[in-house]
Write a protein that holds these residues in place. Structure first.
Motif, PDB file in Angstrom:
ATOM      1  N   GLY A  17       0.813  -1.206   0.000  1.00  0.00           N
ATOM      2  CA  GLY A  17       0.000   0.000   0.000  1.00  0.00           C
ATOM      3  C   GLY A  17       0.846   1.254   0.000  1.00  0.00           C
ATOM      4  N   ALA A  18       1.902   1.253   0.804  1.00  0.00           N
ATOM      5  CA  ALA A  18       2.793   2.405   0.842  1.00  0.00           C
ATOM      6  C   ALA A  18       3.496   2.599  -0.497  1.00  0.00           C
ATOM      7  CB  ALA A  18       3.826   2.224   1.956  1.00  0.00           C
ATOM      8  N   GLY A  19       3.866   1.485  -1.142  1.00  0.00           N
ATOM      9  CA  GLY A  19       4.502   1.578  -2.453  1.00  0.00           C
ATOM     10  C   GLY A  19       3.578   2.145  -3.501  1.00  0.00           C
ATOM     11  N   ALA A  20       2.321   1.690  -3.480  1.00  0.00           N
ATOM     12  CA  ALA A  20       1.335   2.200  -4.438  1.00  0.00           C
ATOM     13  C   ALA A  20       1.100   3.694  -4.226  1.00  0.00           C
ATOM     14  CB  ALA A  20       0.032   1.430  -4.312  1.00  0.00           C
ATOM     15  N   LEU A  21       1.037   4.128  -2.961  1.00  0.00           N
ATOM     16  CA  LEU A  21       0.831   5.540  -2.657  1.00  0.00           C
ATOM     17  C   LEU A  21       2.014   6.375  -3.138  1.00  0.00           C
ATOM     18  CD1 LEU A  21      -1.225   7.406  -1.252  1.00  0.00           C
ATOM     19  CD2 LEU A  21       0.136   7.166   0.833  1.00  0.00           C
ATOM     20  N   ALA A  22       3.223   5.855  -2.918  1.00  0.00           N
ATOM     21  CA  ALA A  22       4.410   6.580  -3.374  1.00  0.00           C
ATOM     22  C   ALA A  22       4.426   6.694  -4.898  1.00  0.00           C
ATOM     23  CB  ALA A  22       5.667   5.867  -2.876  1.00  0.00           C
ATOM     24  N   ALA A  35       1.784   6.658  -6.865  1.00  0.00           N
ATOM     25  CA  ALA A  35       0.714   7.575  -7.261  1.00  0.00           C
ATOM     26  C   ALA A  35       1.147   9.027  -7.084  1.00  0.00           C
ATOM     27  CB  ALA A  35      -0.551   7.285  -6.457  1.00  0.00           C
ATOM     28  N   ARG A  36       1.961   9.284  -6.068  1.00  0.00           N
ATOM     29  CA  ARG A  36       2.471  10.641  -5.884  1.00  0.00           C
ATOM     30  C   ARG A  36       3.443  11.008  -6.998  1.00  0.00           C
ATOM     31  NH1 ARG A  36       3.001  14.938  -6.176  1.00  0.00           N
ATOM     32  NH2 ARG A  36       3.705  16.557  -4.710  1.00  0.00           N
ATOM     33  N   LEU A  37       4.312  10.086  -7.383  1.00  0.00           N
ATOM     34  CA  LEU A  37       5.237  10.337  -8.485  1.00  0.00           C
ATOM     35  C   LEU A  37       4.506  10.497  -9.807  1.00  0.00           C
ATOM     36  CD1 LEU A  37       8.076   7.809  -7.597  1.00  0.00           C
ATOM     37  CD2 LEU A  37       8.203  10.305  -7.446  1.00  0.00           C
ATOM     38  N   GLU A  38       3.485   9.663 -10.030  1.00  0.00           N
ATOM     39  CA  GLU A  38       2.757   9.712 -11.304  1.00  0.00           C
ATOM     40  C   GLU A  38       2.039  11.043 -11.493  1.00  0.00           C
ATOM     41  OE1 GLU A  38      -0.731   7.235 -13.626  1.00  0.00           O
ATOM     42  OE2 GLU A  38       0.609   6.148 -12.279  1.00  0.00           O
ATOM     43  N   ALA A  39       1.684  11.702 -10.395  1.00  0.00           N
ATOM     44  CA  ALA A  39       1.003  12.992 -10.488  1.00  0.00           C
ATOM     45  C   ALA A  39       1.861  14.053 -11.160  1.00  0.00           C
ATOM     46  CB  ALA A  39       0.579  13.466  -9.103  1.00  0.00           C
ATOM     47  N   VAL A  83      -3.920  18.134 -16.329  1.00  0.00           N
ATOM     48  CA  VAL A  83      -2.509  18.267 -15.987  1.00  0.00           C
ATOM     49  C   VAL A  83      -2.290  18.150 -14.478  1.00  0.00           C
ATOM     50  CG1 VAL A  83      -0.537  19.856 -16.028  1.00  0.00           C
ATOM     51  CG2 VAL A  83      -2.050  19.683 -18.022  1.00  0.00           C
ATOM     52  N   GLY A  84      -3.264  18.579 -13.669  1.00  0.00           N
ATOM     53  CA  GLY A  84      -3.043  18.681 -12.236  1.00  0.00           C
ATOM     54  C   GLY A  84      -3.989  17.860 -11.395  1.00  0.00           C
ATOM     55  N   THR A  85      -3.918  18.126 -10.093  1.00  0.00           N
ATOM     56  CA  THR A  85      -4.804  17.528  -9.102  1.00  0.00           C
ATOM     57  C   THR A  85      -5.103  18.582  -8.048  1.00  0.00           C
ATOM     58  OG1 THR A  85      -3.076  16.805  -7.561  1.00  0.00           O
ATOM     59  CG2 THR A  85      -3.605  15.305  -9.377  1.00  0.00           C
ATOM     60  N   PRO A 106      -4.546  20.198  -4.576  1.00  0.00           N
ATOM     61  CA  PRO A 106      -3.350  20.147  -3.720  1.00  0.00           C
ATOM     62  C   PRO A 106      -3.542  19.255  -2.492  1.00  0.00           C
ATOM     63  CG  PRO A 106      -4.466  22.258  -3.491  1.00  0.00           C
ATOM     64  CD  PRO A 106      -5.113  21.559  -4.636  1.00  0.00           C
ATOM     65  N   TYR A 107      -4.788  18.934  -2.183  1.00  0.00           N
ATOM     66  CA  TYR A 107      -5.062  18.081  -1.030  1.00  0.00           C
ATOM     67  C   TYR A 107      -5.070  16.593  -1.383  1.00  0.00           C
ATOM     68  CZ  TYR A 107      -6.379  22.541   0.977  1.00  0.00           C
ATOM     69  OH  TYR A 107      -6.349  23.839   1.414  1.00  0.00           O
ATOM     70  N   THR A 108      -5.102  16.277  -2.664  1.00  0.00           N
ATOM     71  CA  THR A 108      -5.031  14.871  -3.105  1.00  0.00           C
ATOM     72  C   THR A 108      -4.074  14.784  -4.293  1.00  0.00           C
ATOM     73  OG1 THR A 108      -7.008  15.214  -4.463  1.00  0.00           O
ATOM     74  CG2 THR A 108      -7.312  14.190  -2.287  1.00  0.00           C
ATOM     75  N   PRO A 109      -2.774  14.995  -4.063  1.00  0.00           N
ATOM     76  CA  PRO A 109      -1.802  15.060  -5.170  1.00  0.00           C
ATOM     77  C   PRO A 109      -1.355  13.677  -5.629  1.00  0.00           C
ATOM     78  CG  PRO A 109      -0.664  15.427  -3.094  1.00  0.00           C
ATOM     79  CD  PRO A 109      -2.134  15.257  -2.759  1.00  0.00           C
ATOM     80  N   PHE A 110      -2.319  12.874  -6.059  1.00  0.00           N
ATOM     81  CA  PHE A 110      -2.034  11.499  -6.455  1.00  0.00           C
ATOM     82  C   PHE A 110      -2.749  11.169  -7.764  1.00  0.00           C
ATOM     83  CE2 PHE A 110      -2.219  11.689  -1.787  1.00  0.00           C
ATOM     84  CZ  PHE A 110      -0.921  11.328  -1.475  1.00  0.00           C
ATOM     85  N   ARG A 111      -2.093  10.351  -8.573  1.00  0.00           N
ATOM     86  CA  ARG A 111      -2.713   9.746  -9.756  1.00  0.00           C
ATOM     87  C   ARG A 111      -2.237   8.300  -9.836  1.00  0.00           C
ATOM     88  NH1 ARG A 111      -4.716  12.713 -14.416  1.00  0.00           N
ATOM     89  NH2 ARG A 111      -4.988  14.901 -13.885  1.00  0.00           N
ATOM     90  N   PHE A 112      -3.109   7.454 -10.350  1.00  0.00           N
ATOM     91  CA  PHE A 112      -2.719   6.052 -10.501  1.00  0.00           C
ATOM     92  C   PHE A 112      -3.285   5.532 -11.813  1.00  0.00           C
ATOM     93  CE2 PHE A 112      -2.717   1.480  -9.808  1.00  0.00           C
ATOM     94  CZ  PHE A 112      -1.451   1.294  -9.254  1.00  0.00           C
ATOM     95  N   ALA A 113      -2.402   4.998 -12.669  1.00  0.00           N
ATOM     96  CA  ALA A 113      -2.789   4.517 -13.999  1.00  0.00           C
ATOM     97  C   ALA A 113      -3.503   5.603 -14.786  1.00  0.00           C
ATOM     98  CB  ALA A 113      -3.658   3.264 -13.899  1.00  0.00           C
TER      99      ALA A 113
END
Length: 308
Positions: A15-20, A22-26, A284-286, A288-295
């Motif tokens: 879970g921590a890896g997926a969150l990390a 998702a933060r990078l993918e953003a 392009v963005g998200t 600022p309170y949910t700076p995550f993207r996944f796939a």
């Protein structure tokens, strides 16, 4: 018990890896290239840069640099579909980001986050049915410099399409535009017909921030051959093999991003003869309170309109 602890530990690690990730993918910005066969036979291609949902804060220097570099694509036209702000002090950074793009003809509409600064919210609310309905009442006053932002863009030569029509000669073609202010906060009002804008146009293009069904239906009924929208973030958190979980409006998940037909199949597919083209940017963005993207990598799209 030892095996159970291992399993729990591995689950937490995953879970921590997926969150990390998702933060990078953003911040894994990319440009998508899409061809739309909508122009009259014999027309030359028209290159349209579609950017949406920047959700910019002053500290996002990497995003600012990436948006500025989009000018290297040298489009014939730039279309931005709203939600530019993510901070009350983002006006000047936005003009820095968009500055090189104003060297090209452009049009724009606003989104709710061009009127209201973001608030911290429970992300789970986007999974609820209420997220698919427009906000008919907003319990606070607008707190962003919307008018100043619009004035800066129009002073640079771009056209404001919020509940408005316009016509431009770009790329050797006459393009008639009809735009709507954001349906997500019930500001959309279809402008009155204007034959001087629409008659004889090579392309009739609809522009809106949030692709609510009523807005898409109105633009198609008005004669738009192609519609450009944003708002959905492509779902932002997607599941491989399944796609977007939500669209944050009443648009179906299958059209959360990319090129489609509306209301039926694509016009170049069986059964799509009455459809308009629809392109929905995943943004392009998200917040600022949910700076995550996944796939769902953040993107702008270079649309190349070509002859049918």
């Amino acid at each position: 018990m030892t095996e159970l602890r291992k399993a729990v530990g591995l689950t937490a690690l995953a879970g921590a890896g997926a969150l990390a990730w998702a933060r990078l993918e953003a911040e894994a910005f990319t440009v998508r290239h899409v061809t739309v066969p909508v122009l009259p036979p014999g027309s030359s291609p028209l290159r349209v840069l579609h950017a949406s949902d920047l959700h910019l804060t002053p500290s996002q220097q990497r995003k600012i640099a990436w948006v500025r570099a989009l000018a290297e694509l040298e489009p014939d036209l730039v279309v931005t579909t709203g939600d530019n702000f993510a901070h009350v002090d983002a006006l000047e950074p936005l003009m820095v980001a968009l500055g090189p793009l104003t060297a090209f003809p452009g049009v724009f509409v606003m989104g709710s986050n061009d009127y209201f600064s973001p608030l911290a919210k429970n992300p789970a609310r986007y999974l609820m049915p209420s997220s698919r309905r427009p906000q008919t009442e907003v319990a606070r006053e607008p707190d962003l410099p919307t008018a100043a932002f619009a004035a800066r863009l129009t002073d640079a030569g771009w056209l404001d399409l919020d509940n408005a029509r316009a016509r431009l000669h770009v790329g050797g073609l006459d393009v008639a535009f009809v735009g709507l202010d954001d349906p997500h906060i019930a500001r959309d009002r279809l402008p009155a017909p204007d034959a001087a804008v629409t008659d004889g146009a090579d392309l009739r293009l609809g522009v809106v921030h949030a692709p609510y069904v009523r807005a898409l239906d109105a633009l198609r009924a008005d004669g738009a051959e192609a519609i450009i929208a944003g708002h959905t973030h492509g779902g932002q958190l997607c599941l491989p093999g399944f796609g977007a979980l939500v669209t944050n409006c009443d648009l179906d998940r299958g059209r959360a991003s990319g090129l489609h037909g509306w209301p039926g199949p694509r016009p170049d597919e069986f059964g799509g003869h009455d459809s308009a083209w629809l392109h929905v940017s995943n943004g392009v963005g998200t917040s600022p309170y949910t700076p995550f993207r996944f796939a769902c990598r953040p993107s702008a799209t270079l649309l190349t309109f070509v002859a049918r």
